[in-house]
Motif scaffolding. Structure first.
Motif, mmCIF file in Angstrom:
data_model
loop_
_atom_site.group_PDB
_atom_site.id
_atom_site.type_symbol
_atom_site.label_atom_id
_atom_site.label_comp_id
_atom_site.label_asym_id
_atom_site.label_seq_id
_atom_site.Cartn_x
_atom_site.Cartn_y
_atom_site.Cartn_z
ATOM 1 N N GLU A 84 8.246 5.056 -1.703
ATOM 2 C CA GLU A 84 8.608 5.558 -0.370
ATOM 3 C C GLU A 84 7.362 5.944 0.422
ATOM 4 O OE1 GLU A 84 10.039 6.984 -3.158
ATOM 5 O OE2 GLU A 84 12.216 6.860 -2.917
ATOM 6 N N ILE A 85 6.435 6.612 -0.246
ATOM 7 C CA ILE A 85 5.195 7.008 0.439
ATOM 8 C C ILE A 85 4.339 5.772 0.722
ATOM 9 C CG2 ILE A 85 3.062 8.349 0.234
ATOM 10 C CD1 ILE A 85 4.728 10.455 -1.289
ATOM 11 N N ILE A 86 4.308 4.838 -0.221
ATOM 12 C CA ILE A 86 3.585 3.578 0.015
ATOM 13 C C ILE A 86 4.111 2.923 1.288
ATOM 14 C CG2 ILE A 86 3.212 1.218 -0.830
ATOM 15 C CD1 ILE A 86 3.285 2.462 -3.710
ATOM 16 N N ASP A 87 5.434 2.887 1.424
ATOM 17 C CA ASP A 87 6.041 2.264 2.603
ATOM 18 C C ASP A 87 5.693 3.015 3.891
ATOM 19 O OD1 ASP A 87 7.194 0.194 1.144
ATOM 20 O OD2 ASP A 87 9.100 1.242 0.883
ATOM 21 N N LYS A 88 5.454 4.315 3.786
ATOM 22 C CA LYS A 88 5.119 5.109 4.978
ATOM 23 C C LYS A 88 3.645 5.017 5.355
ATOM 24 C CE LYS A 88 8.768 8.519 4.512
ATOM 25 N NZ LYS A 88 9.137 9.806 3.950
ATOM 26 N N ILE A 89 2.756 5.058 4.345
ATOM 27 C CA ILE A 89 1.321 5.160 4.672
ATOM 28 C C ILE A 89 0.534 3.896 4.333
ATOM 29 C CG2 ILE A 89 1.385 7.673 4.436
ATOM 30 C CD1 ILE A 89 -0.150 7.384 1.774
ATOM 31 N N ASN A 90 1.136 2.925 3.752
ATOM 32 C CA ASN A 90 0.622 1.624 3.304
ATOM 33 C C ASN A 90 -0.064 1.736 1.940
ATOM 34 O OD1 ASN A 90 -2.348 1.711 3.568
ATOM 35 N ND2 ASN A 90 -2.075 1.523 5.788
ATOM 36 N N ILE A 91 -0.182 0.607 1.283
ATOM 37 C CA ILE A 91 -0.679 0.587 -0.098
ATOM 38 C C ILE A 91 -2.148 0.999 -0.184
ATOM 39 C CG2 ILE A 91 -1.206 -1.893 -0.085
ATOM 40 C CD1 ILE A 91 0.070 0.243 -3.084
ATOM 41 N N HIS A 92 -2.922 0.650 0.805
ATOM 42 C CA HIS A 92 -4.340 1.032 0.796
ATOM 43 C C HIS A 92 -4.482 2.557 0.790
ATOM 44 C CE1 HIS A 92 -8.590 1.171 1.776
ATOM 45 N NE2 HIS A 92 -8.296 1.925 2.816
ATOM 46 N N ASN A 93 -3.831 3.201 1.740
ATOM 47 C CA ASN A 93 -3.915 4.662 1.822
ATOM 48 C C ASN A 93 -3.264 5.337 0.617
ATOM 49 O OD1 ASN A 93 -5.357 4.783 4.257
ATOM 50 N ND2 ASN A 93 -3.485 4.450 5.431
ATOM 51 N N ALA A 94 -2.190 4.753 0.116
ATOM 52 C CA ALA A 94 -1.524 5.311 -1.067
ATOM 53 C C ALA A 94 -2.430 5.228 -2.292
ATOM 54 C CB ALA A 94 -0.204 4.588 -1.316
ATOM 55 N N SER A 95 -3.156 4.130 -2.427
ATOM 56 C CA SER A 95 -4.087 3.976 -3.553
ATOM 57 C C SER A 95 -5.193 5.026 -3.485
ATOM 58 C CB SER A 95 -4.710 2.579 -3.549
ATOM 59 O OG SER A 95 -3.729 1.600 -3.733
ATOM 60 N N LEU A 96 -5.746 5.215 -2.303
ATOM 61 C CA LEU A 96 -6.800 6.223 -2.129
ATOM 62 C C LEU A 96 -6.261 7.631 -2.385
ATOM 63 C CD1 LEU A 96 -8.639 4.825 1.026
ATOM 64 C CD2 LEU A 96 -9.412 4.729 -1.357
ATOM 65 N N LEU A 97 -5.043 7.886 -1.943
ATOM 66 C CA LEU A 97 -4.423 9.193 -2.169
ATOM 67 C C LEU A 97 -4.192 9.435 -3.663
ATOM 68 C CD1 LEU A 97 -3.195 11.785 -1.017
ATOM 69 C CD2 LEU A 97 -1.036 10.524 -0.711
ATOM 70 N N ALA A 98 -3.739 8.416 -4.372
ATOM 71 C CA ALA A 98 -3.535 8.549 -5.821
ATOM 72 C C ALA A 98 -4.858 8.872 -6.520
ATOM 73 C CB ALA A 98 -2.918 7.275 -6.397
ATOM 74 N N MET A 99 -5.927 8.210 -6.102
ATOM 75 C CA MET A 99 -7.247 8.482 -6.686
ATOM 76 C C MET A 99 -7.681 9.922 -6.396
ATOM 77 S SD MET A 99 -9.392 5.054 -5.830
ATOM 78 C CE MET A 99 -9.137 3.520 -6.681
ATOM 79 N N GLN A 100 -7.482 10.344 -5.175
ATOM 80 C CA GLN A 100 -7.852 11.703 -4.768
ATOM 81 C C GLN A 100 -7.092 12.741 -5.600
ATOM 82 O OE1 GLN A 100 -7.046 12.472 -0.604
ATOM 83 N NE2 GLN A 100 -7.118 14.673 -0.899
ATOM 84 N N ILE A 101 -5.806 12.548 -5.733
ATOM 85 C CA ILE A 101 -4.980 13.512 -6.475
ATOM 86 C C ILE A 101 -5.340 13.516 -7.958
ATOM 87 C CG2 ILE A 101 -2.616 14.073 -7.185
ATOM 88 C CD1 ILE A 101 -1.735 13.025 -4.376
ATOM 89 N N ALA A 102 -5.564 12.341 -8.536
ATOM 90 C CA ALA A 102 -5.946 12.285 -9.955
ATOM 91 C C ALA A 102 -7.232 13.074 -10.185
ATOM 92 C CB ALA A 102 -6.108 10.836 -10.410
#
Length: 181
Positions: A66-84
């Motif tokens: 759902e978040i991928i669909d809202k912010i796109n896969i590029h931003n979601a990937s960067l966000l996942a890295m940041q949170i990890a």
């Protein structure tokens, strides 16, 4: 301390993108066995993942479809890295991320390394544990949605997966912003 970060599931059409951050506690004796997770067999990945988890500080983060669909896969990937990285809660001298983009991470030094998952031990390790973690998740989803072949395709857009979508419909965990069929 050096932290390596990588993500997995970027090209999938089902489920989350998942990132792992890894810091080795000391220099383990299996580093020469590490490689990009995509180049290793399932058995070798699982073996190495267990060794990595025993010998490293690590954290995972996933970002839902759902978040991928809202912010796109590029931003979601960067966000996942940041949170990890944030979940590790360990200050590092150097953070190395796979790819060419740098997530919003507060670190003394951070670098993006193209093909880092083939060159940098900490990124290789992150690649491996992230892949094993996400694959396990897909096996669990396959039990719930057996008609989509998730155990085999891991959420990637294979012909069989796309045919299943045509035949059985789109699930809530499919990425609606992606070309599903």
């Amino acid at each position: 301390m050096i932290c390596g970060i990588d993500e997995v599931g970027r090209g999938c059409i089902f489920g989350p993108v998942l990132s792992a951050a890894v810091i080795f506690k000391s220099k383990p004796n299996f580093l020469n066995e590490l490689d990009d997770s995509k180049k290793l067999t399932k058995t070798k990945r699982e073996y190495l993942s267990a060794l990595i988890l025993e010998n490293a500080y690590y954290a995972f983060a996933d970002i839902s479809n759902e978040i991928i669909d809202k912010i796109n896969i590029h931003n979601a990937s960067l966000l996942a890295m940041q949170i990890a990285y944030q979940k590790l809660n360990i200050e590092c001298n150097l953070v190395l991320v796979d790819g060419k983009f740098i997530p919003k991470i507060q670190a003394k030094q951070i670098r993006a390394i193209i093909k880092g998952d083939s060159m940098i031990d900490e990124i290789k390790a992150a690649s491996i544990i992230a892949k094993v973690q996400r694959d396990k998740l897909m096996v669990e989803y396959d039990k719930i949605y057996p008609l989509y072949g998730l155990k085999k395709n891991k959420g990637y857009p294979t012909k069989e997966h796309k045919d299943a979508i045509k035949k059985h419909g789109i699930l809530s965990l499919h990425r609606k912003s992606f070309q599903l069929i």
